[in-house]
Design a protein around this motif. Sequence first.
Motif, PDB file in Angstrom:
ATOM      1  N   HIS A   1       0.820  -1.219   0.000  1.00 23.42           N
ATOM      2  CA  HIS A   1       0.000   0.000   0.000  1.00 23.42           C
ATOM      3  C   HIS A   1       0.851   1.265   0.000  1.00 23.42           C
ATOM      4  O   HIS A   1       0.428   2.288  -0.518  1.00 23.42           O
ATOM      5  CB  HIS A   1      -0.936   0.012   1.214  1.00 23.42           C
TER       6      HIS A   1
ATOM      7  N   GLU B   1      -0.283  -6.209   1.897  1.00 27.45           N
ATOM      8  CA  GLU B   1      -1.496  -7.013   1.931  1.00 27.45           C
ATOM      9  C   GLU B   1      -1.288  -8.250   1.055  1.00 27.45           C
ATOM     10  O   GLU B   1      -0.825  -8.150  -0.073  1.00 27.45           O
ATOM     11  CB  GLU B   1      -2.632  -6.147   1.372  1.00 27.45           C
ATOM     12  N   VAL B   2      -1.648  -9.401   1.607  1.00 30.05           N
ATOM     13  CA  VAL B   2      -1.508 -10.657   0.863  1.00 30.05           C
ATOM     14  C   VAL B   2      -2.911 -11.192   0.631  1.00 30.05           C
ATOM     15  O   VAL B   2      -3.720 -11.236   1.558  1.00 30.05           O
ATOM     16  CB  VAL B   2      -0.688 -11.689   1.682  1.00 30.05           C
TER      17      VAL B   2
ATOM     18  N   ILE C   1      -8.853 -10.901 -13.047  1.00 32.78           N
ATOM     19  CA  ILE C   1      -8.695 -10.414 -11.669  1.00 32.78           C
ATOM     20  C   ILE C   1      -8.360  -8.916 -11.649  1.00 32.78           C
ATOM     21  O   ILE C   1      -8.775  -8.195 -10.748  1.00 32.78           O
ATOM     22  CB  ILE C   1      -7.621 -11.240 -10.926  1.00 32.78           C
TER      23      ILE C   1
ATOM     24  N   ARG D   1      -9.683  -6.822 -13.301  1.00 32.41           N
ATOM     25  CA  ARG D   1     -10.964  -6.100 -13.384  1.00 32.41           C
ATOM     26  C   ARG D   1     -11.842  -6.362 -12.154  1.00 32.41           C
ATOM     27  O   ARG D   1     -12.515  -5.453 -11.666  1.00 32.41           O
ATOM     28  CB  ARG D   1     -11.709  -6.493 -14.666  1.00 32.41           C
ATOM     29  N   THR D   2     -11.853  -7.598 -11.647  1.00 33.77           N
ATOM     30  CA  THR D   2     -12.700  -7.879 -10.485  1.00 33.77           C
ATOM     31  C   THR D   2     -12.093  -7.332  -9.189  1.00 33.77           C
ATOM     32  O   THR D   2     -12.814  -7.027  -8.257  1.00 33.77           O
ATOM     33  CB  THR D   2     -12.943  -9.397 -10.299  1.00 33.77           C
ATOM     34  N   HIS D   3     -10.764  -7.253  -9.138  1.00 33.13           N
ATOM     35  CA  HIS D   3     -10.072  -6.755  -7.941  1.00 33.13           C
ATOM     36  C   HIS D   3      -8.993  -5.744  -8.349  1.00 33.13           C
ATOM     37  O   HIS D   3      -7.804  -5.956  -8.085  1.00 33.13           O
ATOM     38  CB  HIS D   3      -9.459  -7.925  -7.155  1.00 33.13           C
ATOM     39  N   PRO D   4      -9.397  -4.631  -9.005  1.00 33.52           N
ATOM     40  CA  PRO D   4      -8.399  -3.717  -9.573  1.00 33.52           C
ATOM     41  C   PRO D   4      -7.490  -3.051  -8.542  1.00 33.52           C
ATOM     42  O   PRO D   4      -6.410  -2.592  -8.887  1.00 33.52           O
ATOM     43  CB  PRO D   4      -9.251  -2.677 -10.304  1.00 33.52           C
ATOM     44  N   ASN D   5      -7.929  -3.024  -7.293  1.00 34.47           N
ATOM     45  CA  ASN D   5      -7.119  -2.318  -6.298  1.00 34.47           C
ATOM     46  C   ASN D   5      -5.790  -3.001  -5.990  1.00 34.47           C
ATOM     47  O   ASN D   5      -4.929  -2.407  -5.351  1.00 34.47           O
ATOM     48  CB  ASN D   5      -7.917  -2.094  -5.014  1.00 34.47           C
ATOM     49  N   TYR D   6      -5.620  -4.241  -6.460  1.00 34.33           N
ATOM     50  CA  TYR D   6      -4.325  -4.897  -6.272  1.00 34.33           C
ATOM     51  C   TYR D   6      -3.401  -4.681  -7.466  1.00 34.33           C
ATOM     52  O   TYR D   6      -2.327  -5.240  -7.529  1.00 34.33           O
ATOM     53  CB  TYR D   6      -4.514  -6.403  -6.031  1.00 34.33           C
TER      54      TYR D   6
ATOM     55  N   VAL E   1      -5.768   1.037 -11.236  1.00 32.71           N
ATOM     56  CA  VAL E   1      -6.713   1.600 -10.281  1.00 32.71           C
ATOM     57  C   VAL E   1      -7.457   2.802 -10.842  1.00 32.71           C
ATOM     58  O   VAL E   1      -8.649   2.959 -10.614  1.00 32.71           O
ATOM     59  CB  VAL E   1      -5.980   1.977  -8.967  1.00 32.71           C
TER      60      VAL E   1
ATOM     61  N   THR F   1      -8.720   3.382 -13.534  1.00 30.34           N
ATOM     62  CA  THR F   1      -9.916   3.079 -14.311  1.00 30.34           C
ATOM     63  C   THR F   1     -11.139   2.883 -13.414  1.00 30.34           C
ATOM     64  O   THR F   1     -12.261   2.929 -13.866  1.00 30.34           O
ATOM     65  CB  THR F   1      -9.740   1.785 -15.141  1.00 30.34           C
ATOM     66  N   ALA F   2     -10.877   2.653 -12.131  1.00 33.02           N
ATOM     67  CA  ALA F   2     -11.990   2.458 -11.203  1.00 33.02           C
ATOM     68  C   ALA F   2     -12.616   3.793 -10.814  1.00 33.02           C
ATOM     69  O   ALA F   2     -13.686   3.856 -10.250  1.00 33.02           O
ATOM     70  CB  ALA F   2     -11.509   1.737  -9.952  1.00 33.02           C
ATOM     71  N   ARG F   3     -11.915   4.854 -11.115  1.00 31.80           N
ATOM     72  CA  ARG F   3     -12.412   6.166 -10.706  1.00 31.80           C
ATOM     73  C   ARG F   3     -13.146   6.822 -11.859  1.00 31.80           C
ATOM     74  O   ARG F   3     -12.970   6.490 -13.011  1.00 31.80           O
ATOM     75  CB  ARG F   3     -11.232   7.029 -10.298  1.00 31.80           C
TER      76      ARG F   3
ATOM     77  N   ASP G   1     -17.334 -10.949 -15.579  1.00 29.38           N
ATOM     78  CA  ASP G   1     -16.099 -11.402 -14.946  1.00 29.38           C
ATOM     79  C   ASP G   1     -16.423 -12.094 -13.632  1.00 29.38           C
ATOM     80  O   ASP G   1     -17.141 -11.533 -12.800  1.00 29.38           O
ATOM     81  CB  ASP G   1     -15.190 -10.203 -14.647  1.00 29.38           C
TER      82      ASP G   1
ATOM     83  N   ARG H   1      -8.713 -12.630   3.735  1.00 31.78           N
ATOM     84  CA  ARG H   1      -7.400 -12.498   4.352  1.00 31.78           C
ATOM     85  C   ARG H   1      -7.506 -12.690   5.858  1.00 31.78           C
ATOM     86  O   ARG H   1      -8.518 -12.355   6.461  1.00 31.78           O
ATOM     87  CB  ARG H   1      -6.823 -11.106   4.061  1.00 31.78           C
TER      88      ARG H   1
ATOM     89  N   ARG I   1     -17.497 -13.487  -6.723  1.00 31.57           N
ATOM     90  CA  ARG I   1     -18.103 -12.278  -7.247  1.00 31.57           C
ATOM     91  C   ARG I   1     -18.279 -12.407  -8.738  1.00 31.57           C
ATOM     92  O   ARG I   1     -17.446 -12.982  -9.429  1.00 31.57           O
ATOM     93  CB  ARG I   1     -17.124 -11.137  -6.934  1.00 31.57           C
TER      94      ARG I   1
ATOM     95  N   HIS J   1     -19.906  -2.034  -9.002  1.00 33.45           N
ATOM     96  CA  HIS J   1     -18.535  -2.491  -8.789  1.00 33.45           C
ATOM     97  C   HIS J   1     -17.569  -1.303  -8.776  1.00 33.45           C
ATOM     98  O   HIS J   1     -16.699  -1.193  -7.923  1.00 33.45           O
ATOM     99  CB  HIS J   1     -18.177  -3.470  -9.909  1.00 33.45           C
ATOM    100  N   LYS J   2     -17.770  -0.413  -9.713  1.00 32.00           N
ATOM    101  CA  LYS J   2     -16.905   0.755  -9.814  1.00 32.00           C
ATOM    102  C   LYS J   2     -16.966   1.583  -8.522  1.00 32.00           C
ATOM    103  O   LYS J   2     -15.954   2.019  -7.995  1.00 32.00           O
ATOM    104  CB  LYS J   2     -17.350   1.616 -11.012  1.00 32.00           C
TER     105      LYS J   2
ATOM    106  N   VAL K   1     -15.198  -0.439  -5.625  1.00 30.30           N
ATOM    107  CA  VAL K   1     -13.744  -0.436  -5.794  1.00 30.30           C
ATOM    108  C   VAL K   1     -13.184   0.956  -5.454  1.00 30.30           C
ATOM    109  O   VAL K   1     -12.162   1.080  -4.769  1.00 30.30           O
ATOM    110  CB  VAL K   1     -13.386  -0.838  -7.249  1.00 30.30           C
TER     111      VAL K   1
ATOM    112  N   GLN L   1     -10.564   1.985  -2.467  1.00 25.10           N
ATOM    113  CA  GLN L   1      -9.326   2.672  -2.786  1.00 25.10           C
ATOM    114  C   GLN L   1      -9.174   3.944  -1.951  1.00 25.10           C
ATOM    115  O   GLN L   1      -8.110   4.221  -1.405  1.00 25.10           O
ATOM    116  CB  GLN L   1      -9.329   3.012  -4.275  1.00 25.10           C
TER     117      GLN L   1
END
Lengths: 85, 242
Positions: free
Chosen positions: A15, A50-51, A62, A64-69, A74, A76-78, B73, B80, B106, B167-168, B171, B175
Motif C-alpha cells: 500500500h 497485503e496478501v 482479476i 478487473r474484479t479486484h483492480p485495487n491490487y 486503479v 480506471t476504477a475512478r 467477470d 485475508r 463475485r 462495482h466501480k 472499488v 481505494q
Amino acid sequence: MTLSRLRHFLLVFDHREGSMLWHEEFDSLNRAVTRYGEVEQQYDTTDHVEVVLIGSDSLDTISRTHPNYFGGAVSTARNEYLADL
Amino acid sequence: MTWVEGMTYSRNQTKQAGKLLRRHELANDEVPDDQRIWALGVLNAWRQQHGYPLTKATMALRKRLQTKSLEGDAAQRLKRRGTIIGKLVRHPRMQLTTMQDVAGCRIVLEEAEAVHIFMDGWRVRERLVSVDDYVSQPQPSGYRALHWVVEYDGLLVEMQIRTAAQHKWAVGVEQIGASIGCDLKSGVGPEPVLEWLAAVAEVFAYVDAGRRHPSSLELRVMKLRAPAASAAREHRRRQQEG
C-alpha cells in the motif's frame, strides 16, 4: 463448451508503494492456500503489505474484479465523481 | 461424525481460536505466543476447508453466465486473515464458525438488465442460507449489490452479483479507504466522507436504472464534496502523525 479450470493467484500488494510487489500462480488450490498462510505469516508485522489469494480464469480478469491490487489499473476504477479525494 | 468433512479441529476448537485471535487483537499481551500460533493454525485449516466449496460456487456462477450467454467477470477470494480477525473484533458476538464470507465469489455484469437475466429463474441445488438485496435496500454506506449465501459441503460461501457501476463504486470506496487509512466500506471513517460516498452511490444507481439523475442530487453531491475532501485530508494527516 466446457469451462476452463480456475487458476489461483497469490498477490502481494504494498500500500505504501501503491503497487503489487510480486505474485505466485498455482493450479492446485490446496497448495495455494497453504502458501497463503505462509506468506501472510511472513508479512505478519508489516501493516502496509497485503496478501490475498484470488482465483479466476486469468490474471487479466482479476485485474478487473479486484483492480485495487493492480496499482496502475486503479485509475480506471475512478470517474469524475470519485476522483482526487 | 465429523462436523465438517476433513476439518481436523472440532467446532469448539474453531470457535475458541476465533476468540483467542480477537482477544489478541484487542490486548495483545493477554494471549501467549504459543496459543496465538495454535489459533492461526486453526484459522488456516478452517480457511483451507472452504477452498473447494468456494470453487464449486464460482463454477456455478461461471456456468450460469455461459448458459445465459452473458458477458461478465467471475472471481473468488478466500478472506485475508487480517480481515477475518478485524471482522471478529468489529462483531464481538460473531464466531469464526458462523462468519458468512470467509469464502466469497463475485460476478460483475455489464448492467442491471444483465443481472436481471442472470438471476431470473436461477435456482442453486445447494441450501440457500440467505438472500440480501442491497440494490432495493442499500447498506448505509451506499453499497449496492445482490448477496447470496449458499451452503456447499456444510460450509458457507458468499456470492456477490454486481453491475459494473456498483462495482466501480465499491472499488473506488476501497481505494479511497486505503488512501486515508480507514475501512469506509464497513461504514468506518469521517462522517463527511461517508455522506458524500453514499450520495455518489445514488448517482451510480441512476446510471444502472438507465436514467439521468435529478439536478437536486447533482447539487447535493457537489455540496458534499468539499467537506468530504477536507475531512479526508485531515484524517490522512492525523494518520501520518500518528
